[in-house]
Enzyme design. Structure first.
Site, PDB file in Angstrom:
ATOM      1  N   HIS A   1       0.824  -1.222   0.000  1.00 20.49           N
ATOM      2  CA  HIS A   1       0.000   0.000   0.000  1.00 20.49           C
ATOM      3  C   HIS A   1       0.852   1.265   0.000  1.00 20.49           C
ATOM      4  O   HIS A   1       0.527   2.258   0.666  1.00 20.49           O
ATOM      5  CB  HIS A   1      -0.941   0.031   1.214  1.00 20.49           C
ATOM      6  CG  HIS A   1      -1.974  -1.054   1.234  1.00 20.49           C
ATOM      7  ND1 HIS A   1      -3.276  -0.840   0.843  1.00 20.49           N
ATOM      8  CD2 HIS A   1      -1.910  -2.362   1.575  1.00 20.49           C
ATOM      9  CE1 HIS A   1      -3.957  -1.967   0.980  1.00 20.49           C
ATOM     10  NE2 HIS A   1      -3.146  -2.914   1.411  1.00 20.49           N
TER      11      HIS A   1
ATOM     12  N   ASN B   1     -10.258  -2.656   2.949  1.00 18.53           N
ATOM     13  CA  ASN B   1      -9.989  -2.662   1.508  1.00 18.53           C
ATOM     14  C   ASN B   1     -11.284  -2.327   0.770  1.00 18.53           C
ATOM     15  O   ASN B   1     -12.362  -2.241   1.376  1.00 18.53           O
ATOM     16  CB  ASN B   1      -9.484  -4.036   1.049  1.00 18.53           C
ATOM     17  CG  ASN B   1      -7.993  -4.214   1.291  1.00 18.53           C
ATOM     18  OD1 ASN B   1      -7.265  -3.251   1.491  1.00 18.53           O
ATOM     19  ND2 ASN B   1      -7.545  -5.454   1.264  1.00 18.53           N
TER      20      ASN B   1
HETATM   21  C1  HEM Z   1      -1.024  -1.867   4.823  1.00 19.45           C
HETATM   22  C2  HEM Z   1       0.258  -6.161   6.626  1.00 19.45           C
HETATM   23  C3  HEM Z   1      -3.962  -8.042   5.150  1.00 19.45           C
HETATM   24  C4  HEM Z   1      -5.564  -3.532   4.451  1.00 19.45           C
HETATM   25  C5  HEM Z   1      -0.284  -2.883   5.377  1.00 19.45           C
HETATM   26  C6  HEM Z   1       1.068  -2.766   5.836  1.00 19.45           C
HETATM   27  C7  HEM Z   1       1.419  -3.970   6.357  1.00 19.45           C
HETATM   28  C8  HEM Z   1       0.301  -4.856   6.198  1.00 19.45           C
HETATM   29  C9  HEM Z   1       2.749  -4.349   6.994  1.00 19.45           C
HETATM   30  C10 HEM Z   1       1.920  -1.500   5.766  1.00 19.45           C
HETATM   31  C11 HEM Z   1       1.450  -0.538   6.830  1.00 19.45           C
HETATM   32  C12 HEM Z   1       2.288   0.713   6.950  1.00 19.45           C
HETATM   33  O1  HEM Z   1       3.501   0.675   6.683  1.00 19.45           O
HETATM   34  O2  HEM Z   1       1.722   1.757   7.366  1.00 19.45           O
HETATM   35  C13 HEM Z   1      -0.784  -7.045   6.386  1.00 19.45           C
HETATM   36  C14 HEM Z   1      -0.793  -8.442   6.783  1.00 19.45           C
HETATM   37  C15 HEM Z   1      -1.955  -8.982   6.347  1.00 19.45           C
HETATM   38  C16 HEM Z   1      -2.704  -7.913   5.700  1.00 19.45           C
HETATM   39  C17 HEM Z   1       0.327  -9.121   7.545  1.00 19.45           C
HETATM   40  C18 HEM Z   1      -2.491 -10.388   6.457  1.00 19.45           C
HETATM   41  C19 HEM Z   1      -1.920 -11.317   7.215  1.00 19.45           C
HETATM   42  C20 HEM Z   1      -4.789  -6.979   4.898  1.00 19.45           C
HETATM   43  C21 HEM Z   1      -6.223  -7.060   4.714  1.00 19.45           C
HETATM   44  C22 HEM Z   1      -6.676  -5.782   4.540  1.00 19.45           C
HETATM   45  C23 HEM Z   1      -5.525  -4.906   4.587  1.00 19.45           C
HETATM   46  C24 HEM Z   1      -7.032  -8.354   4.769  1.00 19.45           C
HETATM   47  C25 HEM Z   1      -8.075  -5.280   4.360  1.00 19.45           C
HETATM   48  C26 HEM Z   1      -9.163  -5.890   4.793  1.00 19.45           C
HETATM   49  C27 HEM Z   1      -4.458  -2.706   4.450  1.00 19.45           C
HETATM   50  C28 HEM Z   1      -4.521  -1.296   4.178  1.00 19.45           C
HETATM   51  C29 HEM Z   1      -3.206  -0.816   4.272  1.00 19.45           C
HETATM   52  C30 HEM Z   1      -2.371  -1.944   4.620  1.00 19.45           C
HETATM   53  C31 HEM Z   1      -5.755  -0.471   3.865  1.00 19.45           C
HETATM   54  C32 HEM Z   1      -2.735   0.613   4.012  1.00 19.45           C
HETATM   55  C33 HEM Z   1      -2.940   1.466   5.236  1.00 19.45           C
HETATM   56  C34 HEM Z   1      -2.538   2.894   4.938  1.00 19.45           C
HETATM   57  O3  HEM Z   1      -3.219   3.539   4.118  1.00 19.45           O
HETATM   58  O4  HEM Z   1      -1.567   3.360   5.535  1.00 19.45           O
HETATM   59  N1  HEM Z   1      -0.724  -4.174   5.593  1.00 19.45           N
HETATM   60  N2  HEM Z   1      -1.945  -6.760   5.745  1.00 19.45           N
HETATM   61  N3  HEM Z   1      -4.410  -5.654   4.804  1.00 19.45           N
HETATM   62  N4  HEM Z   1      -3.167  -3.066   4.724  1.00 19.45           N
HETATM   63 FE1  HEM Z   1      -2.571  -4.881   5.229  1.00 19.45          FE
END
Ligand code: HEM
Length: 497
Positions: free
Chosen positions: A69, A141
């Site tokens: 992201h 999401n």
């Molecule tokens: C961003 C991990 C699944 C939605 C991120 C980031 C990590 C991460 C490490 C970076 C965050 C940052 O640096 O600020 C994971 C892991 C998942 C997973 C380990 C599953 C095991 C999901 C799912 C969704 C999701 C299922 C939605 C339902 C998001 C969103 C961001 C993000 C929206 C961006 C947040 C922003 O705008 O700063 N994720 N994610 N992720 N993830 Fe996940």
């Protein structure tokens, strides 16, 4: 303690200074030793703090981009509670009429920070609400489901959607090699390759919790919920051809349009609703409520309105207010709890962990992340402590000033009865039920033209695979969804199952 001065006015109102605040006459100047009359080539001095500080700070301007992201944009706004849901949750932000300030960030998942807004990709839809009981983050999401339900697969899956370790190129073989061997992904693959894969703009998409959460009322009673944030502008999309063209012509189109809409006072809005399930309903549900690859049918679990989100203010400074914003599904407030969904449980750990790496241990003190309410605990010190470090309050639990909170008893009982359960290593298995919802998407949701676009989108991407074996394996996955999908794609890419 004096508060830091924040510059948010125009350049005409400030005096140019060094970083320690001393006035300095001319930004382009550097101290030199003049030998003779030579203007160019005279020696610079190490004593010139202004010049050295300028370069040293520039050298350190980049922080790590988000590991996923990374490309995003966002704005500030408000959540207004419009319907009484006190029977479901005691969270104060849900009191009818209450307005809660928020920051919302949209993002694509796989691309780097400079990648195109019109890439075919799921979109992040992350909201930080500054409630009177602390910050509540909804890290959603734009799809109601996800590619996996076993969290250990996430880093593998993400690696295959990013770059090959040798060529540093995106690789269609890697992409489909993973997906074809993990068929529980097919529901999300069909949404990704369908019309929702390239939204027409940030404002034209819905957000979904995807995960099941728990809402708890003031009696301690709880229900499972899925949270939906539905666009009042409606849903609209770009075709594959338009998306590819715009990626070249205007890669920042979504961010540019959102900024422009808000500047012009055309504030986009979304209606927040929930689906609910009691524990008994969850036990009778055809699928596990902890399975992130499944939706709850709306006919059985209708949407119940909760409130409205409106975006009405652009950031003054992108880095401070959007790049540094740190969302986590574990930033919850009383009345909202995580469920036992294992992917959600892993995420509760992963986000604060990555923030400590990306922004530092005191990331919650950065102004965009800091709660509006006072923080009182026993965390102290660490790099970049900038909020006064909680002054002279004791740094250990002291009987003189006990911390008290009246809602302590609302934490819900566990449905899962973990205490009595055995511990084992677990990996979910795919069965016929995994193909029912993707089949309904094909048969009941996609009309004929949506079906044709979907077949074209998949064929374009899967056709780019070098390996016939991977192509055949993915066609077999589609065959389990519906034989027409496999035969129509097979015909286009010249592969039979
Ligand atoms: C961003 C991990 C699944 C939605 C991120 C980031 C990590 C991460 C490490 C970076 C965050 C940052 O640096 O600020 C994971 C892991 C998942 C997973 C380990 C599953 C095991 C999901 C799912 C969704 C999701 C299922 C939605 C339902 C998001 C969103 C961001 C993000 C929206 C961006 C947040 C922003 O705008 O700063 N994720 N994610 N992720 N993830 Fe996940």
């Amino acid at each position: 303690m004096p508060s830091a001065h924040v510059f948010n006015s125009g350049p005409e109102s400030v005096v140019y200074t060094t970083s320690n605040g001393a006035p300095y006459p001319e930004p382009y100047e550097a101290q030199r030793v003049h030998v003779g009359n030579k203007q160019i080539g005279s020696a610079l001095l190490l004593q010139d703090f202004h010049h050295i500080d300028l370069l040293a700070h520039f050298d350190r301007e980049r922080i790590p981009e988000r590991v996923v992201h990374a490309k995003g944009g966002g704005a500030h706004g408000v959540f207004e509670a419009t319907h009484d849901i006190s029977d479901l949750s005691c969270a104060k932000l849900f009191e009818v009429g209450k307005k809660t300030p928020l920051t919302l960030r949209f993002s694509t998942v796989g691309g780097e920070s400079g990648s195109a807004d019109t890439a075919r990709d799921p979109r992040g839809f992350a909201i930080k609400m500054r409630t009177e009981e602390g910050n509540l983050d909804w890290v959603f999401n734009n799809t109601p489901i996800f590619f996996l339900r076993d969290p250990a697969k996430f880093p593998h899956f993400i690696h295959t959607q990013k770059r090959d370790p040798q060529t540093h190129l995106k690789d269609n073989d890697m992409f489909w090699d993973y997906l074809s061997q993990n068929p529980e992904s097919v529901h999300q693959v069909m949404i990704l390759m369908g019309d929702r894969g390239i939204p027409k703009g940030h404002a034209f998409q819905h957000g979904y919790s995807g995960h099941t959460f728990k809402f708890v009322n003031d009696k301690g009673e709880w229900q499972y919920v899925q949270i939906h944030v539905r666009s009042d502008q409606g849903v609209d999309f770009y075709t594959q051809e338009d998306g590819v063209k715009l990626a070249g012509e205007n890669p920042d189109i979504h961010n540019a349009e959102l900024f422009e809409q808000i500047e012009q006072g055309k504030f986009p809005s979304w209606t927040v609703s929930v689906q609910t399930m009691t524990q008994q309903q969850a036990e009778q549900f055809r699928h596990s409520v902890f399975d992130l690859t499944k939706v709850w049918p709306h006919a059985e679990y209708p949407l119940r309105p909760v409130g409205k989100i409106t975006l009405n203010k652009n950031p003054e400074n992108y880095f401070a207010e959007i790049e540094q914003v740190a969302f986590s599904p574990s930033h919850l407030v009383p009345g909202i709890e995580p469920s036992a969904d294992p992917v959600l449980q892993s995420r509760l750990f992963s986000y604060p962990d990555t923030h400590r790496h990306r922004l530092g241990v005191n990331y919650q003190q950065i102004p965009v992340n800091a709660p509006l309410v006072p923080v009182a605990n026993f965390q102290r010190d660490g790099f970049m402590t900038v909020n006064g470090n909680q002054g002279n309050r004791p740094n250990y639990q002291s009987l003189i000033k006990p911390l008290q909170y009246s809602k302590r008893n609302t934490v819900s009982a566990t449905h899962e009865q973990l205490a009595a359960a055995q511990i084992n290593n677990f990996l979910s298995q795919v069965d016929d039920k995994d193909f029912e919802q993707p089949r309904a998407l094909w048969e009941k949701v996609f009309d004929d033209s949506a079906k044709s676009r979907f077949i074209n989108n998949i064929s374009g991407h899967l056709g780019g695979c070098k390996s016939k074996e991977i192509q055949q394996r993915q066609l077999k996955v589609f065959q389990r969804v519906h034989p027409d999908i496999a035969s129509r794609i097979g015909e286009k890419i010249g592969v039979t199952v």
